[in-house]
Design a protein around this motif. Structure first.
Motif, PDB file in Angstrom:
ATOM      1  N   SER A  37      47.647  41.305  -7.306  1.00 39.50           N
ATOM      2  CA  SER A  37      46.700  40.359  -7.905  1.00 39.50           C
ATOM      3  C   SER A  37      45.654  39.958  -6.870  1.00 39.50           C
ATOM      4  O   SER A  37      44.474  39.813  -7.186  1.00 39.50           O
ATOM      5  CB  SER A  37      47.426  39.102  -8.412  1.00 39.50           C
ATOM      6  OG  SER A  37      48.358  39.448  -9.412  1.00 39.50           O
ATOM      7  N   TYR A 149      42.642  36.341 -16.342  1.00 36.82           N
ATOM      8  CA  TYR A 149      44.012  36.606 -15.880  1.00 36.82           C
ATOM      9  C   TYR A 149      44.449  35.540 -14.876  1.00 36.82           C
ATOM     10  O   TYR A 149      45.483  34.900 -15.021  1.00 36.82           O
ATOM     11  CB  TYR A 149      44.032  38.002 -15.256  1.00 36.82           C
ATOM     12  CG  TYR A 149      45.259  38.325 -14.431  1.00 36.82           C
ATOM     13  CD1 TYR A 149      46.462  38.677 -15.044  1.00 36.82           C
ATOM     14  CD2 TYR A 149      45.213  38.319 -13.032  1.00 36.82           C
ATOM     15  CE1 TYR A 149      47.581  38.999 -14.284  1.00 36.82           C
ATOM     16  CE2 TYR A 149      46.319  38.638 -12.271  1.00 36.82           C
ATOM     17  CZ  TYR A 149      47.509  38.980 -12.898  1.00 36.82           C
ATOM     18  OH  TYR A 149      48.615  39.295 -12.142  1.00 36.82           O
TER      19      TYR A 149
ATOM     20  N   ARG B  61      43.232  48.085 -10.426  1.00 36.61           N
ATOM     21  CA  ARG B  61      43.689  47.482 -11.658  1.00 36.61           C
ATOM     22  C   ARG B  61      44.859  48.265 -12.279  1.00 36.61           C
ATOM     23  O   ARG B  61      45.783  47.673 -12.828  1.00 36.61           O
ATOM     24  CB  ARG B  61      42.484  47.472 -12.601  1.00 36.61           C
ATOM     25  CG  ARG B  61      42.701  46.896 -13.923  1.00 36.61           C
ATOM     26  CD  ARG B  61      41.499  47.222 -14.805  1.00 36.61           C
ATOM     27  NE  ARG B  61      41.864  47.072 -16.181  1.00 36.61           N
ATOM     28  CZ  ARG B  61      42.480  48.001 -16.883  1.00 36.61           C
ATOM     29  NH1 ARG B  61      42.747  49.166 -16.355  1.00 36.61           N
ATOM     30  NH2 ARG B  61      42.811  47.766 -18.128  1.00 36.61           N
ATOM     31  N   PHE B  65      48.337  46.745 -13.637  1.00 37.06           N
ATOM     32  CA  PHE B  65      48.650  46.866 -15.062  1.00 37.06           C
ATOM     33  C   PHE B  65      50.038  47.478 -15.265  1.00 37.06           C
ATOM     34  O   PHE B  65      50.890  46.945 -15.983  1.00 37.06           O
ATOM     35  CB  PHE B  65      47.579  47.740 -15.720  1.00 37.06           C
ATOM     36  CG  PHE B  65      47.686  47.799 -17.214  1.00 37.06           C
ATOM     37  CD1 PHE B  65      46.857  47.026 -18.013  1.00 37.06           C
ATOM     38  CD2 PHE B  65      48.627  48.609 -17.826  1.00 37.06           C
ATOM     39  CE1 PHE B  65      46.963  47.072 -19.398  1.00 37.06           C
ATOM     40  CE2 PHE B  65      48.742  48.663 -19.211  1.00 37.06           C
ATOM     41  CZ  PHE B  65      47.914  47.892 -19.992  1.00 37.06           C
ATOM     42  N   SER B 171      52.263  39.171 -18.592  1.00 43.26           N
ATOM     43  CA  SER B 171      51.808  40.122 -19.621  1.00 43.26           C
ATOM     44  C   SER B 171      50.753  39.484 -20.526  1.00 43.26           C
ATOM     45  O   SER B 171      49.758  40.132 -20.875  1.00 43.26           O
ATOM     46  CB  SER B 171      52.979  40.705 -20.420  1.00 43.26           C
ATOM     47  OG  SER B 171      53.636  39.696 -21.143  1.00 43.26           O
ATOM     48  N   LEU B 174      47.567  39.215 -18.438  1.00 43.25           N
ATOM     49  CA  LEU B 174      46.969  40.534 -18.227  1.00 43.25           C
ATOM     50  C   LEU B 174      46.113  40.947 -19.423  1.00 43.25           C
ATOM     51  O   LEU B 174      45.076  41.594 -19.279  1.00 43.25           O
ATOM     52  CB  LEU B 174      48.081  41.575 -18.002  1.00 43.25           C
ATOM     53  CG  LEU B 174      47.608  42.991 -17.725  1.00 43.25           C
ATOM     54  CD1 LEU B 174      46.905  43.069 -16.371  1.00 43.25           C
ATOM     55  CD2 LEU B 174      48.788  43.966 -17.743  1.00 43.25           C
ATOM     56  N   TRP B 177      42.783  39.560 -19.678  1.00 48.07           N
ATOM     57  CA  TRP B 177      41.906  40.456 -18.913  1.00 48.07           C
ATOM     58  C   TRP B 177      41.505  41.680 -19.750  1.00 48.07           C
ATOM     59  O   TRP B 177      40.315  41.903 -20.013  1.00 48.07           O
ATOM     60  CB  TRP B 177      42.672  40.891 -17.669  1.00 48.07           C
ATOM     61  CG  TRP B 177      41.995  41.791 -16.707  1.00 48.07           C
ATOM     62  CD1 TRP B 177      40.928  42.625 -16.917  1.00 48.07           C
ATOM     63  CD2 TRP B 177      42.349  41.959 -15.340  1.00 48.07           C
ATOM     64  NE1 TRP B 177      40.623  43.295 -15.765  1.00 48.07           N
ATOM     65  CE2 TRP B 177      41.479  42.904 -14.791  1.00 48.07           C
ATOM     66  CE3 TRP B 177      43.351  41.399 -14.535  1.00 48.07           C
ATOM     67  CZ2 TRP B 177      41.567  43.310 -13.461  1.00 48.07           C
ATOM     68  CZ3 TRP B 177      43.433  41.801 -13.217  1.00 48.07           C
ATOM     69  CH2 TRP B 177      42.545  42.741 -12.690  1.00 48.07           C
TER      70      TRP B 177
END
Lengths: 165, 194
Positions: A37, A149, B61, B65, B171, B174, B177
């Motif tokens: 992150s 996020y 990313r 993910f 989750s 995410l 995003w």
């Protein structure tokens, strides 16, 4: 942009989890995710290839989105990274961005952050018509998406910590 | 624009970008590396070619993910999909909702949960554990988050351990995003359309 680097983990620093607590143990179990992150934050906020959005503009937009989400400490953290005073007030969601010629950008970023579901083709078209390149549109979306996020992970972890049985 | 899909479905649509994706033949070495183009893998989706405009983010990313959705332990795969679906329903990301509803149905070997969610939204009739998971992820996906201490307590009451709750937060977040890329940068369109 300040040469002061972001500390190792924005998420860990701002969530203030007491060591040895059950929440700390859960976070330890996902230390790879916490580290990734941070890597992503650096890629989004401080990329080598900035396109039209300098590190200062990125920090200001990140602060703006954090503020729209009520994440004051996070907004302050990003504000502290802004060195270029001429873009600093973009961090304030009450400012339109007109002074910087970034009104269309601020409108777009606010809508993507807050009314995501209402975004449609004309929103992208208006950026293109304002002369924003496709690559720079993708960059704006990544800044917005990453912030979505980060603010939610922070909000969620805070609830885990505060709402103990 | 009549081929744009506006309603939730488990049938995964095509995705049509609203910006011009990069062209593979013009890609820089860094883009090719991030796209993981190899002689045996030259078929790259329009979505990934669109994200390649911001190659530094694309590169980092994908591991994030995959870690959040597939790493071992913690919350079940099926329940991570439910977190992703709740976010996608809040943001009305038809494409992400289709992918993750269909994965949920596959893993659960049951379509009833996603049928119920697509038919009734937040009023869906769910098991107590699914109810707690969906409600929390749905609230966390609002802007600002509306997730409450009561919803956190409901997760614990439904038997979720802290490690599972953290995975649910990750989750759902995410997909806050992913939705802001998929739903913003393109349209979900009928498969095989123009």
């Amino acid at each position: 942009m300040s040469t002061e680097t972001l500390t190792k983990s924005t998420l860990l620093e701002l969530s203030g989890i007491p060591a040895g607590s059950p929440v700390a143990a859960a976070i330890d179990g996902r230390s790879n995710i916490i580290a990734l992150s941070q890597t992503t934050e650096d890629a989004v906020l401080k990329p080598l290839e900035t396109g039209a959005w300098s590190h200062d503009i990125r920090a200001a937009l990140a602060a703006r989105i954090a503020a729209l989400n009520g994440e004051t400490a996070l907004a302050d953290r990003y504000c502290a990274l802004i060195e270029d005073a001429s873009v600093a007030d973009l961090a304030d969601p009450l400012r339109s961005g007109k002074a910087q010629g970034l009104e269309t950008i601020c409108d777009f970023m606010d809508k993507v952050a807050v009314q995501t579901r209402d975004i449609d083709a004309p929103d992208i078209k208006s950026l293109q018509e304002a002369g924003v390149s496709d690559a720079d549109i993708v960059r704006l979306c990544e800044i917005n998406a990453f912030m979505a996020y980060q603010v939610r992970v922070l909000a969620g972890i805070r609830l885990m910590k505060e709402a103990r049985p | 624009m009549s081929d744009v899909i506006r309603k939730f479905t488990r049938n995964v649509p095509d995705w049509r970008p609203r910006v011009e994706p990069i062209k593979l033949e013009d890609a820089t070495p860094e883009q090719l590396e991030a796209l993981q183009v190899t002689p045996s893998n030259t078929k790259i989706s329009a979505y990934v070619l669109t994200l390649a405009h911001d190659v530094e983010t694309l590169k980092v990313r994908s591991p994030l993910f995959n870690g959040i959705m597939y790493d071992k332990g913690g919350l079940s795969r099926e329940e991570r999909e439910l977190g992703a679906l709740a976010a996608s329903m809040v943001n009305h990301c038809i494409y992400c909702a289709a992918v993750h509803a269909s994965r949920h149905a596959q893993i659960a070997k049951d379509t009833s949960v996603t049928d119920e969610l697509f038919a009734k939204g937040t009023r869906a009739d769910l098991s107590p554990r699914n109810r707690a998971i969906f409600d929390f992820a749905h609230a966390l996906s609002q802007t600002p988050s509306e997730a409450s201490p009561e919803q956190m307590s409901a997760l614990r009451a439904a038997g979720l351990e802290d490690a599972e709750i953290l995975d649910l937060i990750l989750s759902a977040a995410l997909f806050g995003w992913a939705n802001r890329l998929m739903h913003v940068l393109g349209d979900p369109v009928r498969k095989g359309g123009a």
